[in-house]
Each structure stands twice: as C-alpha cells, then as structure tokens.
Design an enzyme around this catalytic site. Structure first.
Site, short mmCIF file in Angstrom:
data_model
loop_
_atom_site.label_atom_id
_atom_site.label_comp_id
_atom_site.label_asym_id
_atom_site.label_seq_id
_atom_site.Cartn_x
_atom_site.Cartn_y
_atom_site.Cartn_z
CE LYS A 63 -0.55 0.06 5.05
NZ LYS A 63 -1.42 -0.12 6.15
NE ARG A 162 -6.33 0.21 11.44
CZ ARG A 162 -5.14 0.19 10.97
NH1 ARG A 162 -4.39 1.28 10.91
NH2 ARG A 162 -4.70 -0.99 10.53
CE1 TYR A 291 12.22 32.57 0.69
CE2 TYR A 291 11.99 30.03 0.82
CZ TYR A 291 12.14 31.11 0.11
OH TYR A 291 11.57 31.16 -1.17
CG MET A 339 8.36 23.59 -2.99
SD MET A 339 7.04 24.63 -3.91
CE MET A 339 6.08 25.34 -2.35
#
Length: 400
Positions: A63, A162, A291, A339
């Site tokens: 998954k 769950r 930054y 980023m």
C-alpha cells in the site's frame, strides 16, 4: 515510475550511476531521485520467508505505493522472491497492480461499502476485507446482481479499535458471512496494536482474544480456511503469531519496527535518496542562509545548494538538524529547507563541484543515514518518512 536499467555492483560508482540515471530518464534525471535496491528487496523477502514454517505464506504489503518504493516493481520482485500475497489499502492501488499484469491474490485492507466499489472489486478480482454485518449484506446483494462470487476476509477487532467486528461477536459475524450467498470466506484475521513494543502484554492479550474467537467459531462448526494476525513486528517477534499468513510491510523494505527486533532477521534497507549539487558559493561570516535566516555563518563558509526540498518529501522540520553524506563524509544541512532546494555547509569538502551526488538517505562509503535517523530527530516513525517521498522524484532500479 521506474527509470534506468538494472545494474551490477559496478554501478555503485559515481560515474556509472550518473550514466544509469542520464540514459534511463532521457537525460532529465539530474536533480534528485530515489534508488531502490532490488537485490536488497529480494534478500529481505527471502530472509522473512526463512522465519516462517512451510505452511505459512508471506503477504508483501505494498500500500501507499509500496511505502514510497514503487508498488508495481516491488510487487513483482517480492512475488519472485517468495511472497504469494499482496496487500493494498485502496481499490485504485489494487487496480494498478492488475493493470501491470500481476495475478497474485490481492487483499484490500481498507473498508469498502458502496455498490460501485463492490463492482470494481469483483471486476478486478480483488479480495475485500469485511468488517461488519451491514457491509457483508451489501457485498452479497451486489454480487447476486452480478451473478458472481467473491473471496472475502472477515476482520475482527481484538483491541486495535480500528476496523473489524468486536471479537466477542465473532461467531455470529462469521456465521453470517459464511451463509450469505456469493461470499466465499477466504480468511479470518485481526491486527495487532502494540506488536512493536518491548512489553508483550497487550500483544498477548490480543492474541488470546483472537484464539478465543477462533475456538468459538470452530465450535459453531466453521473451520476457517486461513488465519492471520502478524504484521512485521509480530512476524519478527513470535512464531506463535504466524498462523497461515503474515502481512509484512516495513520489514519487506529492510527496516525494523523497533530496535529490540533487530536480532530477529538480517534486513537491508532497500531505498536510498540522492540529489545533485546545483551551485557552490562562498559566504562571509555574519551572512544568513535561506528563509528566516535560521542559520547565520560564524565563519567564512562554503555553501552547496542541493536540488531537493520539502516538495520532494524532505521534512521542513529537519532544517538545521539533519546531516547528509558527501564523498562518504557527514555534512551539516544549514538554513531552512525550502520547497525545491536545501543548503549544506561544505567548508570541509575541498573543491566540491556542481553535479556531484549527495546521499540524503542511504550509504556512502562506511557511513549511512537511515529513515530511523530522521524519525528520531522528528519524533515520528520511519513509516512516515518512507511514505513522504513525492512522485516527482524518479524511482531508479539498481543492484548494489
């Protein structure tokens, strides 16, 4: 998703790896990428198989794009190495494997309820998890309209809180699944909440609950065709938890769910994350970097800019806390991770050049950095680190 060709051990050199990446991705894979060591993946599956008795099968849980490694490629390698089942979370994940030509049984671990989902599951020959009586009725009704039967897996909640029917109600639940038309009971299973804990008390309690539920189901005249309980941690911790099948995710990829399990098997991390130097510059003492000026140079400093950032899956909270490997040496990352880029203090690396490869996760020389290292800094788990690498990072198949 995968670029490049399988290489031999010689491709561990910088020159051969650069050729692999350039040729394999049309010359575009020059910025950053994820390498998947196919030999390590094969080794891990075989190592895990060696822990199991001959009657216990191995499910590779693929998954979340195989925990960021590439679901199709991982599934193919895992099946070749000895896994016989695959586990996914969503219907699209299962469809991706079927469209790639994979025919092995695929267990859908998530819950599904709508007629449209049932039809897709049936069409693509996936095997659903049935968690409640209502869900079982929906599946039976839709499959009757399709004039089709489907293997289903009944899930019990033994303490995870769950998915699943409470274990105390297991007999009635399984009896319903068993008698409904068009449903073929393929297994009964549960999931462990604390199998990675050094204290086995809760795990043992869940195991006892599972055992009690199965005994009552058998007394009711139902002989489950398959039982499974163990995740990676349980598969490594206790053979009594193996039953007929183990569902192994993290360990398939060469990481241990907890430090105390490291002696249980010899696993090899299958993933490495690399990027290239895009610029090298000198800054003077007192100069801020990135930054917010979270880092200000205390001396004349050589700064290397690397073409990878938080949009690729490098957690921004690692800013000023992480190290990378350059020419086999640990190098400090400085300033805020941005980023698409991050910066390194390479003052102690002489004559560093644009285009040189930096290892963010993996091994270079005698040193290595693992997902566990990042997780420890961030106060999280290695699963989250692996699943964070974005798809703009090409996945490159290699052999080390």
């Amino acid at each position: 998703m995968w670029s490049g060709e399988k290489t031999t051990a010689e491709s561990t050199t910088k020159e051969s790896r650069q050729t692999l990446l350039g040729d394999g991705d049309g010359g575009l894979c020059q910025r950053a990428w994820v390498e998947m060591d196919l030999a390590a993946l094969t080794h891990n599956v075989k190592e895990l198989k060696n822990l199991l008795s001959p009657h216990t099968e191995l499910m590779a849980v693929v998954k979340a794009d195989a925990y960021g490694h590439g679901a199709v490629a991982v599934s193919q390698i895992a099946l070749q190495a000895g896994a016989s089942w695959l586990g996914v979370a969503t219907i699209p994940e299962g469809i991706e494997l079927r469209e790639a030509g994979i025919e092995a049984p695929i267990l859908l671990l998530g819950a599904t309820h709508t007629p449209e989902q049932v039809k897709a599951i049936a069409h693509w020959h996936l095997q659903p998890t049935i968690c409640t009586a209502k869900q079982a009725l929906i599946f039976s009704e839709v499959l009757a309209d399709l004039n089709q039967s489907l293997p289903v897996h009944a899930k019990l909640d033994t303490g995870m809180s769950r998915l699943g029917t409470p274990w105390q109600e297991a007999t009635e639940f399984v009896q319903l699944v068993k008698r409904l038309p068009n449903l073929k009971l393929a297994s009964i299973y549960s999931h462990l909440a604390t199998a990675d804990s050094p204290d086995p008390a809760v795990m043992r309690e869940q195991h006892q609950r599972f055992q009690q539920a199965i005994e009552q189901i058998k007394i009711a005249g139902i002989n489950p065709p398959r039982l499974h309980l163990a995740n990676s941690a349980a598969a490594l911790a206790d053979p009594a938890l193996h039953y007929d099948l183990v569902r192994v995710g993290l360990a398939t990829y060469g990481l241990y769910p907890a430090p105390h399990l490291q002696s249980s098997a010899n696993l090899k991390p299958a993933i490495q994350v690399k990027a290239r130097v895009t610029q090298v510059k000198t800054i003077e003492a007192g100069t801020g970097v990135s930054y917010g000026y979270q880092f200000i140079a205390q001396r004349q400093t050589q700064i290397a800019v690397i073409g990878i950032g938080y949009a690729d899956g490098i957690p921004r909270n690692l800013s000023n806390k992480m190290q990378v490997l350059v020419r086999g040496q640990f190098v400090r990352q400085v300033g805020a991770v941005t980023m698409d880029q991050l910066m390194l203090d390479v003052t102690d690396i002489p004559n560093l050049e644009v285009g040189e490869v930096v290892t963010l996760l993996g091994k270079d020389g005698e040193n290595k950095i693992t997902a566990d290292d990042w997780a420890a800094i961030l106060g999280t788990i290695s699963w989250e680190i692996l699943c964070g690498f974005k798809h703009r990072l090409p996945r490159v198949a290699v052999h080390y």
